[in-house]
Design a protein around this motif. Structure first.
Motif, PDB file in Angstrom:
ATOM      1  N   PRO A 230      47.754  33.174  47.544  1.00 48.00           N
ATOM      2  CA  PRO A 230      46.324  32.950  47.273  1.00 48.00           C
ATOM      3  C   PRO A 230      45.501  34.235  47.199  1.00 48.00           C
ATOM      4  O   PRO A 230      44.537  34.311  46.454  1.00 48.00           O
ATOM      5  CB  PRO A 230      45.869  32.086  48.453  1.00 48.00           C
ATOM      6  CG  PRO A 230      47.117  31.459  48.969  1.00 48.00           C
ATOM      7  CD  PRO A 230      48.203  32.468  48.766  1.00 48.00           C
ATOM      8  N   GLU A 231      45.877  35.234  47.998  1.00 50.45           N
ATOM      9  CA  GLU A 231      45.167  36.530  48.055  1.00 50.45           C
ATOM     10  C   GLU A 231      43.656  36.342  48.181  1.00 50.45           C
ATOM     11  O   GLU A 231      42.870  36.890  47.403  1.00 50.45           O
ATOM     12  CB  GLU A 231      45.496  37.369  46.819  1.00 50.45           C
ATOM     13  CG  GLU A 231      46.923  37.886  46.789  1.00 50.45           C
ATOM     14  CD  GLU A 231      47.104  39.041  45.839  1.00 50.45           C
ATOM     15  OE1 GLU A 231      47.258  40.163  46.318  1.00 50.45           O
ATOM     16  OE2 GLU A 231      47.093  38.825  44.617  1.00 50.45           O
ATOM     17  N   LEU A 232      43.253  35.600  49.182  1.00 53.17           N
ATOM     18  CA  LEU A 232      41.841  35.281  49.355  1.00 53.17           C
ATOM     19  C   LEU A 232      40.991  36.468  49.818  1.00 53.17           C
ATOM     20  O   LEU A 232      39.769  36.413  49.737  1.00 53.17           O
ATOM     21  CB  LEU A 232      41.678  34.115  50.341  1.00 53.17           C
ATOM     22  CG  LEU A 232      42.356  32.809  49.914  1.00 53.17           C
ATOM     23  CD1 LEU A 232      42.018  31.698  50.890  1.00 53.17           C
ATOM     24  CD2 LEU A 232      41.934  32.407  48.496  1.00 53.17           C
ATOM     25  N   SER A 233      41.636  37.514  50.281  1.00 55.26           N
ATOM     26  CA  SER A 233      40.874  38.699  50.698  1.00 55.26           C
ATOM     27  C   SER A 233      40.746  39.725  49.574  1.00 55.26           C
ATOM     28  O   SER A 233      40.158  40.789  49.764  1.00 55.26           O
ATOM     29  CB  SER A 233      41.538  39.354  51.913  1.00 55.26           C
ATOM     30  OG  SER A 233      42.860  39.758  51.611  1.00 55.26           O
ATOM     31  N   LYS A 234      41.291  39.408  48.403  1.00 56.75           N
ATOM     32  CA  LYS A 234      41.258  40.341  47.277  1.00 56.75           C
ATOM     33  C   LYS A 234      39.908  40.298  46.577  1.00 56.75           C
ATOM     34  O   LYS A 234      39.333  39.234  46.343  1.00 56.75           O
ATOM     35  CB  LYS A 234      42.367  40.006  46.287  1.00 56.75           C
ATOM     36  CG  LYS A 234      42.522  41.015  45.165  1.00 56.75           C
ATOM     37  CD  LYS A 234      43.721  40.674  44.294  1.00 56.75           C
ATOM     38  CE  LYS A 234      43.921  41.695  43.190  1.00 56.75           C
ATOM     39  NZ  LYS A 234      45.099  41.385  42.348  1.00 56.75           N
ATOM     40  N   THR A 235      39.417  41.468  46.211  1.00 63.28           N
ATOM     41  CA  THR A 235      38.136  41.581  45.521  1.00 63.28           C
ATOM     42  C   THR A 235      38.223  41.024  44.100  1.00 63.28           C
ATOM     43  O   THR A 235      39.219  41.201  43.414  1.00 63.28           O
ATOM     44  CB  THR A 235      37.693  43.057  45.463  1.00 63.28           C
ATOM     45  OG1 THR A 235      37.543  43.542  46.801  1.00 63.28           O
ATOM     46  CG2 THR A 235      36.377  43.211  44.724  1.00 63.28           C
ATOM     47  N   MET A 236      37.160  40.359  43.662  1.00 59.61           N
ATOM     48  CA  MET A 236      37.095  39.822  42.307  1.00 59.61           C
ATOM     49  C   MET A 236      36.365  40.768  41.374  1.00 59.61           C
ATOM     50  O   MET A 236      35.412  41.441  41.768  1.00 59.61           O
ATOM     51  CB  MET A 236      36.357  38.480  42.305  1.00 59.61           C
ATOM     52  CG  MET A 236      37.127  37.325  42.873  1.00 59.61           C
ATOM     53  SD  MET A 236      36.253  35.795  42.516  1.00 59.61           S
ATOM     54  CE  MET A 236      36.371  35.745  40.721  1.00 59.61           C
ATOM     55  N   THR A 237      36.799  40.803  40.125  1.00 64.33           N
ATOM     56  CA  THR A 237      36.111  41.601  39.114  1.00 64.33           C
ATOM     57  C   THR A 237      35.173  40.707  38.309  1.00 64.33           C
ATOM     58  O   THR A 237      35.252  39.483  38.362  1.00 64.33           O
ATOM     59  CB  THR A 237      37.109  42.262  38.154  1.00 64.33           C
ATOM     60  OG1 THR A 237      37.772  41.226  37.387  1.00 64.33           O
ATOM     61  CG2 THR A 237      38.144  43.075  38.913  1.00 64.33           C
ATOM     62  N   ARG A 238      34.315  41.324  37.538  1.00 63.92           N
ATOM     63  CA  ARG A 238      33.388  40.576  36.697  1.00 63.92           C
ATOM     64  C   ARG A 238      34.144  39.808  35.605  1.00 63.92           C
ATOM     65  O   ARG A 238      33.743  38.707  35.221  1.00 63.92           O
ATOM     66  CB  ARG A 238      32.371  41.541  36.066  1.00 63.92           C
ATOM     67  CG  ARG A 238      31.324  42.030  37.069  1.00 63.92           C
ATOM     68  CD  ARG A 238      30.425  43.112  36.487  1.00 63.92           C
ATOM     69  NE  ARG A 238      29.845  42.733  35.205  1.00 63.92           N
ATOM     70  CZ  ARG A 238      28.764  41.972  35.057  1.00 63.92           C
ATOM     71  NH1 ARG A 238      28.157  41.483  36.142  1.00 63.92           N
ATOM     72  NH2 ARG A 238      28.293  41.705  33.857  1.00 63.92           N
ATOM     73  N   ALA A 239      35.238  40.373  35.107  1.00 64.69           N
ATOM     74  CA  ALA A 239      36.041  39.680  34.098  1.00 64.69           C
ATOM     75  C   ALA A 239      36.657  38.423  34.683  1.00 64.69           C
ATOM     76  O   ALA A 239      36.657  37.353  34.053  1.00 64.69           O
ATOM     77  CB  ALA A 239      37.134  40.613  33.574  1.00 64.69           C
ATOM     78  N   GLN A 240      37.186  38.509  35.912  1.00 63.56           N
ATOM     79  CA  GLN A 240      37.771  37.351  36.571  1.00 63.56           C
ATOM     80  C   GLN A 240      36.711  36.283  36.851  1.00 63.56           C
ATOM     81  O   GLN A 240      36.985  35.082  36.741  1.00 63.56           O
ATOM     82  CB  GLN A 240      38.442  37.780  37.871  1.00 63.56           C
ATOM     83  CG  GLN A 240      39.682  38.646  37.661  1.00 63.56           C
ATOM     84  CD  GLN A 240      40.161  39.305  38.937  1.00 63.56           C
ATOM     85  OE1 GLN A 240      39.416  39.463  39.900  1.00 63.56           O
ATOM     86  NE2 GLN A 240      41.427  39.716  38.947  1.00 63.56           N
ATOM     87  N   ALA A 241      35.515  36.731  37.178  1.00 61.74           N
ATOM     88  CA  ALA A 241      34.421  35.792  37.442  1.00 61.74           C
ATOM     89  C   ALA A 241      34.089  34.976  36.194  1.00 61.74           C
ATOM     90  O   ALA A 241      33.760  33.785  36.286  1.00 61.74           O
ATOM     91  CB  ALA A 241      33.187  36.556  37.911  1.00 61.74           C
ATOM     92  N   ALA A 242      34.198  35.592  35.030  1.00 63.05           N
ATOM     93  CA  ALA A 242      33.915  34.884  33.779  1.00 63.05           C
ATOM     94  C   ALA A 242      34.902  33.737  33.560  1.00 63.05           C
ATOM     95  O   ALA A 242      34.535  32.658  33.086  1.00 63.05           O
ATOM     96  CB  ALA A 242      33.972  35.858  32.604  1.00 63.05           C
ATOM     97  N   VAL A 243      36.163  33.965  33.928  1.00 63.49           N
ATOM     98  CA  VAL A 243      37.182  32.928  33.783  1.00 63.49           C
ATOM     99  C   VAL A 243      36.879  31.756  34.706  1.00 63.49           C
ATOM    100  O   VAL A 243      36.908  30.592  34.295  1.00 63.49           O
ATOM    101  CB  VAL A 243      38.586  33.489  34.094  1.00 63.49           C
ATOM    102  CG1 VAL A 243      39.637  32.387  33.977  1.00 63.49           C
ATOM    103  CG2 VAL A 243      38.919  34.642  33.161  1.00 63.49           C
ATOM    104  N   VAL A 244      36.569  32.053  35.961  1.00 62.23           N
ATOM    105  CA  VAL A 244      36.248  31.015  36.939  1.00 62.23           C
ATOM    106  C   VAL A 244      35.014  30.242  36.501  1.00 62.23           C
ATOM    107  O   VAL A 244      34.942  29.015  36.626  1.00 62.23           O
ATOM    108  CB  VAL A 244      36.019  31.637  38.330  1.00 62.23           C
ATOM    109  CG1 VAL A 244      35.540  30.583  39.332  1.00 62.23           C
ATOM    110  CG2 VAL A 244      37.302  32.291  38.834  1.00 62.23           C
ATOM    111  N   LEU A 245      34.055  30.941  35.969  1.00 64.81           N
ATOM    112  CA  LEU A 245      32.820  30.329  35.501  1.00 64.81           C
ATOM    113  C   LEU A 245      33.084  29.272  34.440  1.00 64.81           C
ATOM    114  O   LEU A 245      32.575  28.144  34.521  1.00 64.81           O
ATOM    115  CB  LEU A 245      31.910  31.430  34.940  1.00 64.81           C
ATOM    116  CG  LEU A 245      30.575  31.046  34.328  1.00 64.81           C
ATOM    117  CD1 LEU A 245      29.724  30.300  35.330  1.00 64.81           C
ATOM    118  CD2 LEU A 245      29.855  32.289  33.836  1.00 64.81           C
TER     119      LEU A 245
END
Length: 252
Positions: free
Chosen positions: A50-65
């Motif tokens: 899961p890597e829940l402590s890993k930082t998210m990037t803006r590109a990854q945020a777009a996918v989740v969005l």
């Protein structure tokens, strides 16, 4: 000294299982939320878990969005379109996601010409994106905490904590995504989970299984169907432990 079967098994547990348990200890606060999102097909781990402590990037945020808005199926319309940002080429893996989210009005660049896809996303940015996908098109980072509370998405304490996160990690992402499932769209009775089912992003069966789906004519979420519990035949717990050790050693 003679080592008994029980002692040998306990030693093997210490060597093989405990390090794994420790490495995932930071996942435990979000286990329920993560498993629910996984069951709905909304959360994916990495090859490392899961890597829940890993930082998210803006590109990854777009996918989740787009995953949470149910707009992944319409993303193909962006393929071949000219990029709106000079730092995001058409060959970048996140190009169609960022383009579609931008054209939908959910996300904005860090300037008029830059998107900064590899830059860490902040809590204020992430929650602002999610609020826009709920219909709050004028949402801005500086007022994201207050609006998230007004929209019924987060409690006051959670909103203050999550919007102050910089950088924003995957565990916080899971917390926000789970909270969104039962949040109503602006001016509507429909929740995010209802929208995902309507758009075909999530199956109705999977949504019902979570106990979070609000069906038409029923203001409360439909309880998850109960699964019949079959009596189990008592087993020697040592056998199960030895099998787990065997599987670990042989890569199963």
């Amino acid at each position: 000294m003679k080592i008994t079967r029980a002692v040998f098994v306990l030693l093997m547990i210490a060597v093989l299982i405990l390090p794994t348990a420790i490495s995932h200890a930071n996942d435990s606060p979000y286990q329920k939320e993560r498993e629910t999102l996984e069951a709905l097909g909304l959360f994916q781990g990495t090859s490392k878990g899961p890597e829940l402590s890993k930082t998210m990037t803006r590109a990854q945020a777009a996918v989740v969005l787009l995953r949470m808005s149910g707009d992944l199926t319409s993303m193909a319309s962006e393929v071949g379109a000219a990029s709106l940002f000079t730092d995001l080429s058409s060959t970048h893996w996140a190009y169609p996601y960022v383009m579609h989210a931008t054209n939908k009005g959910y996300i904005k660049g860090t300037s008029t010409t830059q998107f900064s896809p590899e830059q860490s996303v902040t809590g204020k940015q992430f929650i602002t994106m999610m609020l826009r996908s709920l219909g709050y098109v004028d949402a801005q980072p500086q007022s994201a905490a207050k609006l998230a509370v007004q929209a019924g998405m987060l409690s006051t304490d959670a909103a203050a904590r999550l919007t102050s996160a910089d950088p924003f990690v995957r565990g916080s992402m899971v917390e926000v995504m789970y909270a969104m499932l039962t949040t109503k769209l602006k001016g509507e009775e429909q929740t995010v989970l209802n929208r995902l089912v309507a758009k075909g992003q999530v199956t109705k069966e999977a949504a019902l299984a979570t106990g979070l789906l609000v069906e038409e004519g029923n203001p409360q979420p439909t309880p998850a169907p109960e699964k019949p519990v079959e009596p189990e035949t008592p087993k020697d717990p040592m056998d199960a432990i030895e099998q787990a050790i065997h599987d670990k050693l042989h890569g199963h």
